[in-house]
Design a protein around this motif. Sequence first.
Motif, mmCIF file in Angstrom:
data_model
loop_
_atom_site.group_PDB
_atom_site.id
_atom_site.type_symbol
_atom_site.label_atom_id
_atom_site.label_comp_id
_atom_site.label_asym_id
_atom_site.label_seq_id
_atom_site.Cartn_x
_atom_site.Cartn_y
_atom_site.Cartn_z
ATOM 1 N N GLU A 7 0.922 -1.179 0.112
ATOM 2 C CA GLU A 7 -0.101 -0.183 0.146
ATOM 3 C C GLU A 7 0.748 1.193 0.027
ATOM 4 O OE1 GLU A 7 -3.815 2.235 2.299
ATOM 5 O OE2 GLU A 7 -3.089 0.293 3.008
ATOM 6 N N LEU A 8 0.552 2.236 -1.117
ATOM 7 C CA LEU A 8 1.324 3.060 -1.104
ATOM 8 C C LEU A 8 0.531 4.614 -0.628
ATOM 9 C CD1 LEU A 8 2.765 2.576 -4.619
ATOM 10 C CD2 LEU A 8 4.026 2.362 -2.366
ATOM 11 N N GLN A 9 1.225 5.691 -0.582
ATOM 12 C CA GLN A 9 0.793 6.782 -0.049
ATOM 13 C C GLN A 9 0.958 7.941 -1.198
ATOM 14 O OE1 GLN A 9 -1.295 6.537 2.537
ATOM 15 N NE2 GLN A 9 -0.537 4.496 2.841
ATOM 16 N N LEU A 10 0.297 8.964 -0.924
ATOM 17 C CA LEU A 10 0.419 10.263 -1.725
ATOM 18 C C LEU A 10 1.740 10.716 -1.810
ATOM 19 C CD1 LEU A 10 -1.150 12.447 -3.530
ATOM 20 C CD2 LEU A 10 -1.165 13.844 -1.414
ATOM 21 N N ASP A 11 2.330 10.813 -3.112
ATOM 22 C CA ASP A 11 3.914 11.528 -3.253
ATOM 23 C C ASP A 11 4.976 10.367 -3.106
ATOM 24 O OD1 ASP A 11 2.757 13.992 -3.567
ATOM 25 O OD2 ASP A 11 3.671 14.724 -1.538
ATOM 26 N N ASP A 12 4.427 9.081 -2.692
ATOM 27 C CA ASP A 12 5.363 7.916 -2.891
ATOM 28 C C ASP A 12 5.686 7.676 -4.551
ATOM 29 O OD1 ASP A 12 5.313 7.417 -0.484
ATOM 30 O OD2 ASP A 12 3.938 5.636 -0.314
ATOM 31 N N LEU A 13 6.722 6.832 -4.680
ATOM 32 C CA LEU A 13 7.258 7.066 -6.081
ATOM 33 C C LEU A 13 6.787 5.487 -6.491
ATOM 34 C CD1 LEU A 13 10.768 8.269 -5.675
ATOM 35 C CD2 LEU A 13 8.663 9.509 -6.419
ATOM 36 N N ILE A 14 6.631 5.480 -8.033
ATOM 37 C CA ILE A 14 6.564 4.020 -8.495
ATOM 38 C C ILE A 14 7.590 4.008 -9.806
ATOM 39 C CG2 ILE A 14 4.959 2.297 -9.612
ATOM 40 C CD1 ILE A 14 2.636 3.381 -8.253
ATOM 41 N N VAL A 15 8.553 3.200 -9.734
ATOM 42 C CA VAL A 15 9.553 3.063 -10.737
ATOM 43 C C VAL A 15 9.239 1.971 -11.696
ATOM 44 C CG1 VAL A 15 12.071 2.760 -10.960
ATOM 45 C CG2 VAL A 15 11.151 3.981 -8.896
ATOM 46 N N PHE A 16 9.590 2.319 -12.846
ATOM 47 C CA PHE A 16 9.299 1.454 -13.950
ATOM 48 C C PHE A 16 10.540 1.247 -14.783
ATOM 49 C CE2 PHE A 16 5.206 3.535 -13.292
ATOM 50 C CZ PHE A 16 4.249 2.577 -13.153
ATOM 51 N N TYR A 17 10.946 0.056 -15.036
ATOM 52 C CA TYR A 17 12.264 -0.285 -15.602
ATOM 53 C C TYR A 17 11.898 -1.068 -16.956
ATOM 54 C CZ TYR A 17 14.064 -0.219 -10.500
ATOM 55 O OH TYR A 17 14.222 0.075 -9.465
ATOM 56 N N ASN A 18 12.833 -0.868 -17.704
ATOM 57 C CA ASN A 18 12.898 -1.227 -19.143
ATOM 58 C C ASN A 18 12.011 -0.327 -20.143
ATOM 59 O OD1 ASN A 18 14.438 -3.486 -18.259
ATOM 60 N ND2 ASN A 18 12.874 -4.723 -18.179
ATOM 61 N N MET A 19 12.258 1.079 -19.884
ATOM 62 C CA MET A 19 11.287 1.829 -20.400
ATOM 63 C C MET A 19 12.031 2.892 -21.375
ATOM 64 S SD MET A 19 7.984 1.964 -19.331
ATOM 65 C CE MET A 19 7.403 3.492 -19.460
ATOM 66 N N GLY A 20 13.060 2.192 -21.997
ATOM 67 C CA GLY A 20 13.816 3.123 -23.048
ATOM 68 C C GLY A 20 13.127 2.992 -24.451
ATOM 69 N N ALA A 21 12.450 1.968 -24.665
ATOM 70 C CA ALA A 21 12.169 1.803 -26.115
ATOM 71 C C ALA A 21 10.635 2.331 -26.425
ATOM 72 C CB ALA A 21 12.371 0.281 -26.545
ATOM 73 N N TYR A 22 10.481 3.294 -27.215
ATOM 74 C CA TYR A 22 9.369 3.489 -27.900
ATOM 75 C C TYR A 22 8.497 4.053 -26.699
ATOM 76 C CZ TYR A 22 11.001 1.315 -32.032
ATOM 77 O OH TYR A 22 11.657 0.779 -33.046
ATOM 78 N N SER A 23 9.021 4.952 -25.839
ATOM 79 C CA SER A 23 8.399 5.468 -24.764
ATOM 80 C C SER A 23 8.458 7.028 -24.607
ATOM 81 C CB SER A 23 8.993 4.800 -23.457
ATOM 82 O OG SER A 23 10.578 5.270 -23.561
ATOM 83 N N LYS A 24 9.563 7.787 -24.434
ATOM 84 C CA LYS A 24 9.549 8.973 -24.322
ATOM 85 C C LYS A 24 9.346 9.685 -25.662
ATOM 86 C CE LYS A 24 12.935 11.474 -23.105
ATOM 87 N NZ LYS A 24 14.159 11.964 -22.219
ATOM 88 N N CYS A 25 9.590 8.966 -26.739
ATOM 89 C CA CYS A 25 9.642 9.662 -27.885
ATOM 90 C C CYS A 25 8.219 9.757 -28.320
ATOM 91 C CB CYS A 25 10.454 8.545 -28.914
ATOM 92 S SG CYS A 25 9.935 7.238 -29.180
ATOM 93 N N VAL A 26 7.054 9.040 -27.751
ATOM 94 C CA VAL A 26 5.763 8.913 -28.558
ATOM 95 C C VAL A 26 4.836 9.797 -27.385
ATOM 96 C CG1 VAL A 26 5.874 6.767 -29.431
ATOM 97 C CG2 VAL A 26 5.177 7.067 -26.963
ATOM 98 N N GLY A 27 5.343 10.611 -26.377
ATOM 99 C CA GLY A 27 4.700 11.519 -25.695
ATOM 100 C C GLY A 27 3.894 12.659 -26.315
ATOM 101 N N THR A 28 2.782 12.960 -25.822
ATOM 102 C CA THR A 28 1.794 14.073 -26.278
ATOM 103 C C THR A 28 1.482 15.069 -25.271
ATOM 104 O OG1 THR A 28 0.008 12.893 -25.474
ATOM 105 C CG2 THR A 28 0.781 12.079 -27.668
ATOM 106 N N LYS A 29 0.559 16.070 -25.638
ATOM 107 C CA LYS A 29 0.150 16.910 -24.542
ATOM 108 C C LYS A 29 -1.410 16.916 -24.511
ATOM 109 C CE LYS A 29 3.757 20.588 -25.377
ATOM 110 N NZ LYS A 29 4.101 22.031 -25.815
#
Length: 392
Positions: free
Chosen positions: A351-373
């Motif tokens: 169980e997590l609380q507000l402002d806790d972190l969730i980390v995602f690994y193996n996120m370098g492929a076709y991830s940040k390059c497809v961001g939108t607004k």
Amino acid sequence: MSTNFGKITVVAKDGMTNLIRSIAAEKHEAGQPFYVLDLATIERLMDKWNHSFPNVKPFYAVKCNTEAALVTKLANLGANFDCASIHEIDTVLSLGISPNQIIFANPCKSISHIKHAAAVGVNLTTFDSKLEVDKIKKWHPKCHLLLRIKAPSASGSLRPMGKKFGVLPEEIEPLLHYACNVAGLKVVGVSFHVGSIAQDPTIYRQAIANARAVFDIAHYLGIPKMQILDIGGGFRSTPLFEEIASVVNEAVQDFFPDPNLKIIAEPGRFFPETAFTLVTHVIGKRVRGEKIEYWIDEGVYGSFRPTLYNSCFVGIKPISMKESCEIRESTIYGPSCDCLDKVAEDIKLPELQLDDLIVFYNMGAYSKCVGTKFNGFDMLTTPTYLVTTNST
């Protein structure tokens, strides 16, 4: 693209969590996700590539991740680059990389993009149609060409490329004749791509055998000896990679005994996938019985859009500010108001609380390059922090 370029933190492998905590505490409040790029991972992957493919030059597929620090690191390690558009070409050139290190590996290009390639000196491209020959003849006649052939259907491929690109066997001879003997262009080799994340190594052998047939047809037509074989992409840094490399190396020996043949490839996710870690914040929470729903500051309109198709590759690690022993069934939503903006469902998390972190690994492929607004959330400028891990 927002990068703390030049500021590299050296950290032990077991110190990554503490580094993530400190970056989050000092520089980012909830609502501001960030990436961590481990440059040492890129070095290890290049060593792995060179060991498995000693005679294959990697042309990194820039579309996979355009992060400047990544592209620069790969260039320094000896990689060349596969670009598909004006923007990708200019991204690479802006980093001081030579146009001779670029292949314009898009078989169907807009005229404006062809003109730009000619203007900046990108002189190698792919084609698979008569109209493409006409465009290149008119706007970039000095360009050398690779004939893109349709690869055999790849079992388990995430995205089979043959559905969209590549000439059929019966089209090869007339198209080669038209490009070389009618249009007067230089076809210097053959390219193929078996599809993203290939699962069947034998498909590469079939594709290489098909490429050999094209070389033979070119010889029959009296075309000057072709010099380049482009085996495309489809690689991940998994045990299957070594098996694929073994199949490719053996097939090249069998079908292309010429020691002067230049062999290139277009790896994308192989290099960045495992090198990037995404750090998000819990910005909302709802408890419904035994289940908990969380909202984070990234979603499918940002880095998680491709994971709708390959979420099994992503690792998830919560970082709580308070120790929690209770494991609950959880769902993670992105920040937008779209009900489809769901990152993960029915997973087990403490169980997590507000402002806790969730980390995602193996996120370098076709991830940040497809961001939108979308919905006003800017997923295009997620910052990246550079680290290099060591074993101590």
